[in-house]
Design a protein around this motif. Structure first.
Motif, PDB file in Angstrom:
ATOM      1  N   THR A 144      -8.698  -2.895  -3.071  1.00  0.00           N
ATOM      2  CA  THR A 144      -7.525  -3.667  -2.692  1.00  0.00           C
ATOM      3  C   THR A 144      -6.548  -3.692  -3.866  1.00  0.00           C
ATOM      4  O   THR A 144      -6.964  -3.818  -5.008  1.00  0.00           O
ATOM      5  N   PRO A 145      -5.249  -3.495  -3.643  1.00  0.00           N
ATOM      6  CA  PRO A 145      -4.565  -3.375  -2.346  1.00  0.00           C
ATOM      7  C   PRO A 145      -4.618  -1.969  -1.763  1.00  0.00           C
ATOM      8  O   PRO A 145      -4.281  -1.754  -0.602  1.00  0.00           O
ATOM      9  N   LYS A 282      -5.365 -13.466  -4.014  1.00  0.00           N
ATOM     10  CA  LYS A 282      -4.885 -12.563  -2.968  1.00  0.00           C
ATOM     11  C   LYS A 282      -3.371 -12.290  -3.099  1.00  0.00           C
ATOM     12  O   LYS A 282      -2.575 -12.624  -2.219  1.00  0.00           O
TER      13      LYS A 282
END
Length: 289
Positions: A144-145, A282
């Motif tokens: 991620t991302p 996040k």
């Protein structure tokens, strides 16, 4: 004594044995004749199937196991004095020294032979039973991302292969399947211990965090059974990425296995945060400068 020419090699010799010199006779009548060049091997524990039984080197010793392989797969005329072996990929290479004679008129001598067996793979009875009875666990590796590229996947496979080699003599479990996903890798194991161990080994090599989840899948002998999933989330941010972290736009300066250094576009200040803090927040990737 009149000397004669060997009709096979042309050398002048004292005698012929069945129409050829000693050397040609020895070459055409080897002391080892392989009748079956394939071996059935368990892809999990390495056991070899011989005479209706699965045999493991750790119980018999590799030297004794190879002697049993020769006894079943070949005809040996003489005494095996030495065996050197090497496994390369799906093949077993043997250098075997046998003392004997292929003919009563030829004095006994030590002769060396190169022999190669190819492995066919199956699952032995013990491993099949373990696969069917033990609770399965899943190791997920994700990026991620960005998803994991081919180079990162290759490195992960190398890490897993090296670790399995280190654990080969420990009954910690086996890998039952490996699947490539759109942005990562799924590794299915026969035990939570193995999945957890591999998760932490992979975690040490990448800027990442581990997320553990447990799902109740039933009850056995009054004990709840759980299917464990260990997810290794790898931060695939690059220098120059523009992200939104806690409502503030930042540019990534550098990243290593423990920290990421960010530059705030609003405050013009630098900061260093842990990979765990980064992934837990996040952040949103909005571009690259």
């Amino acid at each position: 004594m009149a000397r004669v020419y060997c009709p096979h090699c042309g050398r002048l010799v004292d005698r012929l044995i069945e129409g050829m010199c000693e050397d040609c006779y020895i070459e055409k009548h080897p002391l080892i004749t392989v009748e079956d060049e394939t071996l059935l091997k368990c892809k999990y524990c390495g056991a070899v199937y011989l005479r209706g039984k699965w045999l493991r080197a750790r119980k018999t010793g590799m030297g004794e196991l190879v002697k049993r392989i020769l006894a079943e797969k070949a005809t040996v005329r003489g005494v095996v004095e030495n065996i050197d072996m090497q496994e390369i990929g799906s093949k077993l290479h043997l250098h075997v020294t046998v003392k004997g004679s292929p003919h009563p008129l030829i004095a006994e001598r030590a002769l060396a032979y190169q022999i190669e067996f190819s492995y066919d793979y199956d699952v032995c009875i013990d491993c099949r039973e373990m696969l069917s009875k033990r609770e399965l666990a899943l190791l997920q590796v994700r990026g991620t991302p960005r998803g994991l590229d081919d180079a990162m996947k290759k490195k992960i496979f190398q890490i897993v292969e090296q670790e399995l080699y280190k654990l080969k003599d420990k009954r910690i479990g086996y890998i039952s399947d490996i699947k490539n996903t759109e942005n990562g890798v799924d590794i299915y194991t026969t035990s939570a211990d193995l999945a957890r161990h591999l998760a932490y080994v992979i975690h040490k090599h990448f800027p990442s965090q581990i997320v553990k989840t447990a799902k109740n899948v039933g009850v056995k002998d009054g004990r709840k059974l759980y299917h464990m999933t260990y997810a290794v989330i790898i931060a695939t941010y690059k220098a120059g990425d523009i992200i939104v972290l806690k409502g503030e736009r930042k540019s990534t300066i550098s990243i290593n296995n423990k920290f990421i250094i960010l530059y705030s576009i609003e405050t013009k200040k630098y900061e260093q945060i842990t990979i765990r803090e980064l992934l837990s927040s996040k952040p949103l990737l909005i571009g690259n400068s």
